[in-house]
Motif scaffolding. Structure first.
Motif, PDB file in Angstrom:
ATOM      1  N   ALA A 362      14.716  -6.181   6.790  1.00  0.00           N
ATOM      2  CA  ALA A 362      15.251  -5.108   5.947  1.00  0.00           C
ATOM      3  C   ALA A 362      14.583  -5.098   4.575  1.00  0.00           C
ATOM      4  O   ALA A 362      14.207  -4.044   4.056  1.00  0.00           O
ATOM      5  N   ILE A 363      14.438  -6.279   3.977  1.00  0.00           N
ATOM      6  CA  ILE A 363      13.788  -6.371   2.663  1.00  0.00           C
ATOM      7  C   ILE A 363      12.331  -5.930   2.767  1.00  0.00           C
ATOM      8  O   ILE A 363      11.824  -5.193   1.908  1.00  0.00           O
ATOM      9  N   GLU A 364      11.643  -6.371   3.810  1.00  0.00           N
ATOM     10  CA  GLU A 364      10.253  -5.950   4.012  1.00  0.00           C
ATOM     11  C   GLU A 364      10.145  -4.439   4.167  1.00  0.00           C
ATOM     12  O   GLU A 364       9.247  -3.800   3.592  1.00  0.00           O
ATOM     13  N   ALA A 365      11.065  -3.857   4.956  1.00  0.00           N
ATOM     14  CA  ALA A 365      11.044  -2.403   5.162  1.00  0.00           C
ATOM     15  C   ALA A 365      11.330  -1.662   3.868  1.00  0.00           C
ATOM     16  O   ALA A 365      10.743  -0.604   3.589  1.00  0.00           O
ATOM     17  N   SER A 366      12.226  -2.204   3.047  1.00  0.00           N
ATOM     18  CA  SER A 366      12.556  -1.576   1.770  1.00  0.00           C
ATOM     19  C   SER A 366      11.355  -1.604   0.829  1.00  0.00           C
ATOM     20  O   SER A 366      11.018  -0.590   0.193  1.00  0.00           O
ATOM     21  N   ILE A 367      10.707  -2.758   0.725  1.00  0.00           N
ATOM     22  CA  ILE A 367       9.533  -2.873  -0.147  1.00  0.00           C
ATOM     23  C   ILE A 367       8.421  -1.953   0.347  1.00  0.00           C
ATOM     24  O   ILE A 367       7.750  -1.280  -0.450  1.00  0.00           O
ATOM     25  N   GLN A 368       8.237  -1.897   1.653  1.00  0.00           N
ATOM     26  CA  GLN A 368       7.227  -0.995   2.226  1.00  0.00           C
ATOM     27  C   GLN A 368       7.572   0.461   1.916  1.00  0.00           C
ATOM     28  O   GLN A 368       6.701   1.257   1.541  1.00  0.00           O
ATOM     29  N   GLN A 369       8.830   0.812   2.058  1.00  0.00           N
ATOM     30  CA  GLN A 369       9.272   2.192   1.790  1.00  0.00           C
ATOM     31  C   GLN A 369       9.002   2.590   0.346  1.00  0.00           C
ATOM     32  O   GLN A 369       8.464   3.669   0.076  1.00  0.00           O
ATOM     33  N   TRP A 370       9.353   1.719  -0.574  1.00  0.00           N
ATOM     34  CA  TRP A 370       9.285   2.086  -1.989  1.00  0.00           C
ATOM     35  C   TRP A 370       7.897   1.925  -2.595  1.00  0.00           C
ATOM     36  O   TRP A 370       7.508   2.694  -3.476  1.00  0.00           O
ATOM     37  N   THR A 371       7.156   0.913  -2.154  1.00  0.00           N
ATOM     38  CA  THR A 371       5.863   0.638  -2.795  1.00  0.00           C
ATOM     39  C   THR A 371       4.674   1.081  -1.964  1.00  0.00           C
ATOM     40  O   THR A 371       3.558   1.150  -2.480  1.00  0.00           O
ATOM     41  N   GLY A 372       4.879   1.324  -0.679  1.00  0.00           N
ATOM     42  CA  GLY A 372       3.779   1.730   0.178  1.00  0.00           C
ATOM     43  C   GLY A 372       3.026   0.581   0.804  1.00  0.00           C
ATOM     44  O   GLY A 372       2.054   0.790   1.530  1.00  0.00           O
ATOM     45  N   SER A 373       3.456  -0.658   0.547  1.00  0.00           N
ATOM     46  CA  SER A 373       2.806  -1.818   1.160  1.00  0.00           C
ATOM     47  C   SER A 373       3.790  -2.981   1.216  1.00  0.00           C
ATOM     48  O   SER A 373       4.873  -2.924   0.625  1.00  0.00           O
ATOM     49  N   ASN A 374       3.408  -4.039   1.923  1.00  0.00           N
ATOM     50  CA  ASN A 374       4.235  -5.246   2.013  1.00  0.00           C
ATOM     51  C   ASN A 374       3.817  -6.312   1.004  1.00  0.00           C
ATOM     52  O   ASN A 374       4.314  -7.435   1.048  1.00  0.00           O
ATOM     53  N   THR A 375       2.916  -5.965   0.111  1.00  0.00           N
ATOM     54  CA  THR A 375       2.423  -6.928  -0.875  1.00  0.00           C
ATOM     55  C   THR A 375       3.574  -7.522  -1.679  1.00  0.00           C
ATOM     56  O   THR A 375       4.379  -6.788  -2.262  1.00  0.00           O
ATOM     57  N   GLY A 376       3.674  -8.812  -1.708  1.00  0.00           N
ATOM     58  CA  GLY A 376       4.704  -9.494  -2.481  1.00  0.00           C
ATOM     59  C   GLY A 376       5.999  -9.720  -1.735  1.00  0.00           C
ATOM     60  O   GLY A 376       6.877 -10.448  -2.226  1.00  0.00           O
ATOM     61  N   ALA A 377       6.142  -9.149  -0.537  1.00  0.00           N
ATOM     62  CA  ALA A 377       7.412  -9.255   0.188  1.00  0.00           C
ATOM     63  C   ALA A 377       7.708 -10.694   0.597  1.00  0.00           C
ATOM     64  O   ALA A 377       8.821 -11.198   0.406  1.00  0.00           O
ATOM     65  N   ALA A 378       6.713 -11.372   1.169  1.00  0.00           N
ATOM     66  CA  ALA A 378       6.935 -12.738   1.642  1.00  0.00           C
ATOM     67  C   ALA A 378       7.300 -13.684   0.498  1.00  0.00           C
ATOM     68  O   ALA A 378       8.209 -14.518   0.619  1.00  0.00           O
ATOM     69  N   THR A 379       6.590 -13.544  -0.618  1.00  0.00           N
ATOM     70  CA  THR A 379       6.877 -14.382  -1.791  1.00  0.00           C
ATOM     71  C   THR A 379       8.272 -14.101  -2.322  1.00  0.00           C
ATOM     72  O   THR A 379       9.015 -15.022  -2.696  1.00  0.00           O
ATOM     73  N   TYR A 380       8.635 -12.823  -2.358  1.00  0.00           N
ATOM     74  CA  TYR A 380       9.960 -12.435  -2.845  1.00  0.00           C
ATOM     75  C   TYR A 380      11.052 -13.033  -1.970  1.00  0.00           C
ATOM     76  O   TYR A 380      12.021 -13.630  -2.467  1.00  0.00           O
ATOM     77  N   ILE A 381      10.907 -12.912  -0.651  1.00  0.00           N
ATOM     78  CA  ILE A 381      11.942 -13.379   0.280  1.00  0.00           C
ATOM     79  C   ILE A 381      12.069 -14.896   0.258  1.00  0.00           C
ATOM     80  O   ILE A 381      13.161 -15.440   0.474  1.00  0.00           O
ATOM     81  N   ALA A 382      10.977 -15.607  -0.045  1.00  0.00           N
ATOM     82  CA  ALA A 382      10.981 -17.072  -0.011  1.00  0.00           C
ATOM     83  C   ALA A 382      11.739 -17.701  -1.180  1.00  0.00           C
ATOM     84  O   ALA A 382      12.067 -18.897  -1.130  1.00  0.00           O
ATOM     85  N   GLN A 383      12.034 -16.934  -2.222  1.00  0.00           N
ATOM     86  CA  GLN A 383      12.729 -17.494  -3.379  1.00  0.00           C
ATOM     87  C   GLN A 383      14.145 -17.936  -3.004  1.00  0.00           C
ATOM     88  O   GLN A 383      14.830 -17.256  -2.227  1.00  0.00           O
ATOM     89  N   PRO A 384      14.607 -19.059  -3.546  1.00  0.00           N
ATOM     90  CA  PRO A 384      15.934 -19.572  -3.178  1.00  0.00           C
ATOM     91  C   PRO A 384      17.061 -18.557  -3.382  1.00  0.00           C
ATOM     92  O   PRO A 384      18.018 -18.527  -2.596  1.00  0.00           O
TER      93      PRO A 384
END
Length: 478
Positions: A362-384
């Motif tokens: 869901a977070i990946e899809a949201s970032i893709q929807q809003w920014t047009g790419s998945n750049t930064g998604a994995a790093t964002y999700i990995a945060q505690p």
């Protein structure tokens, strides 16, 4: 003699005129601006064009503090009580004309598909209306002058019927290339996407029952999964604005046409997103004159807000304010967050393992929807603070839903009322007035449909006999 001849010729001329006039079509006396017939494709297109109506409005965004007001702060301080629903019922009347058509023109698509897509859209609009106001006219509505004082139906009964409508509409859809409903400017005849729209809408409605009737909600959520829900961002229900006045973005109109720099990104939202280096923040907010993202304090008294220099706070991002920006009505990320919550609640199998996977997607899809790419998604999700934690999963899902629903204020507000997330503080120095939990019925209803609106106010336990902003709709359980 000449006089008689003149009268004869005059009479003959009049007879010829009368005879000739019979050759004109009756349409010569019709006003083209007041048509007395309708076209299903045009009615469908109109209903789809109006899907953005609820998003072209600041109230829900302000109630859930996605935005803050910079100049006039009445909406943030909960001053306005009565809100009109006439425009929504006008769309519903058009959809009803499609649904109740007696003789369909099959050149405009299969009759089943014309009806089914109209039923899905009608369900969406009624869901939107009842979640804002509570009990509303339903069974006796949409009769025009024939019934200007319709009775109000209980929200629970409306939900019951809408679930039935969505199931039947999804089953009614006929999937072949020659059956697409003409006028479909949403999915352009893709029946599979319409079916997934019905299923996703069904799932979101089912989740509304998580506190009011969890067992019923679980049954309906599973029914929605059986229909099928969104499978990618390509399924999103959107309104694509255009560079034409008739179809331009509301927020472009506010900022650029009217020149009203009235709305900023809120301090609560920026404080949540900025420390996590959320990739979506660069889309949501414009940088200050100092090159930073700074949220506007929420709910200040007008002169306090006005005294903050405009260069010191972040207004909405330029992408949000583009003339041809995209409005997101119902999305794949919403569907995934709903599924993750249902799995955490035990409504679906899989437990925390499956819930975590859907939460991440869901977070990946949201970032893709809003920014047009998945750049930064994995790093964002990995945060505690973001990584799925079974002990606080519902809170995490609630906050990610809030962030994702930026610019979809009324849906964000409905989910805040249901879940309590995000944790918000009402406007300060406001006499302890709480954040609204519904909107008051239109003043026109009190004037024209007095008996029925008074009965509706009295019948809803959560209203305490008042038609105001503090009453709770049926599913909004303490």
């Amino acid at each position: 003699m000449k006089k008689l001849l003149y009268l004869f010729l005059l009479s003959a001329g009049m007879m010829m005129c009368f005879a000739g006039c019979r050759k004109f079509s009756d349409s010569i006396n019709r006003n083209p601006n007041l048509p007395d017939t309708f076209s299903n494709p045009k009615l469908l297109t109109y209903a789809i064009q109006k899907l953005d109506m609820g998003l072209a409005n600041p109230y829900g965004l302000l109630y859930t503090q996605l935005l803050s007001e910079k100049v006039y702060t009445d909406a943030s301080r909960y001053i306005n009580i009565s809100f009109d629903f006439a425009d929504y019922y006008a769309v519903l009347m058009n959809l009803n004309l499609i649904i109740n058509t007696r003789y369909f023109n099959t050149d405009e698509g299969a009759a089943a598909n014309q009806q089914a897509v109209a039923r899905i859209l009608r369900a969406y609009y009624f869901w939107f209306i009842t979640d804002r106001w509570g009990d509303v006219p339903y069974k006796e509505a949409l009769q025009g002058k024939a019934k200007i004082d319709p009775a109000y139906d209980k929200q629970k009964d409306i939900y019951t019927d809408l679930f039935k409508e969505l199931k039947e509409a999804a089953a009614q859809l006929k999937d072949d290339s020659d059956s697409a409903a003409a006028g479909d400017m949403l999915y352009y005849g893709d029946v599979k996407k319409w079916k997934r729209f019905a299923g996703t809408l069904h799932a979101l409605m089912a989740l509304r029952l998580s506190k009011a009737d969890a067992a019923w909600g679980q049954r309906e959520f599973n029914a929605a999964i059986s229909i099928g829900i969104f499978s990618s961002n390509d399924d999103n229900v959107i309104f694509q604005h255009k560079s034409e006045t008739a179809y331009e973005n509301y927020w472009y109109y506010v900022y650029t046409v009217q020149g009203r720099r009235w709305y900023c990104v809120s301090e609560p939202l920026v404080k949540f997103m900025k420390p996590l280096v959320d990739p979506r923040l660069k889309i949501y907010a414009a940088k200050t004159s100092g090159g930073d993202y700074v949220g506007m304090p929420y709910g200040l008294v007008g002169n306090e807000a006005q005294n903050i220099p405009a260069g010191n706070v972040s207004f909405q991002g330029t992408e949000i304010r583009k003339r041809d920006a995209t409005s997101y009505i119902i999305t794949y990320a919403q569907a995934l967050l709903a599924k993750a919550e249902a799995e955490k609640l035990g409504w679906l199998p899989g437990g925390d393992g499956t819930a975590a996977a859907d939460y991440n997607k869901a977070i990946e899809a949201s970032i893709q929807q809003w920014t047009g790419s998945n750049t930064g998604a994995a790093t964002y999700i990995a945060q505690p603070e973001v990584a799925y934690n079974p002990a606080k999963a519902l809170r995490q899902i609630g906050y990610q839903r809030w962030v994702h629903l930026y610019m979809n204020g009324y849906e964000s507000w409905a989910e805040w009322r249901r879940t309590g997330f995000p944790e918000l503080t009402p406007a300060p120095n406001n006499g302890n007035v709480p954040i609204p939990r519904r909107q008051g019925y239109p003043l026109s209803e009190h004037n024209i449909n007095t008996r029925n609106v008074d009965a509706a106010v009295s019948a809803q336990p959560g209203f305490n006999g008042k038609d105001d902003l503090t009453g709770r709709v049926w599913w909004d359980v303490k």
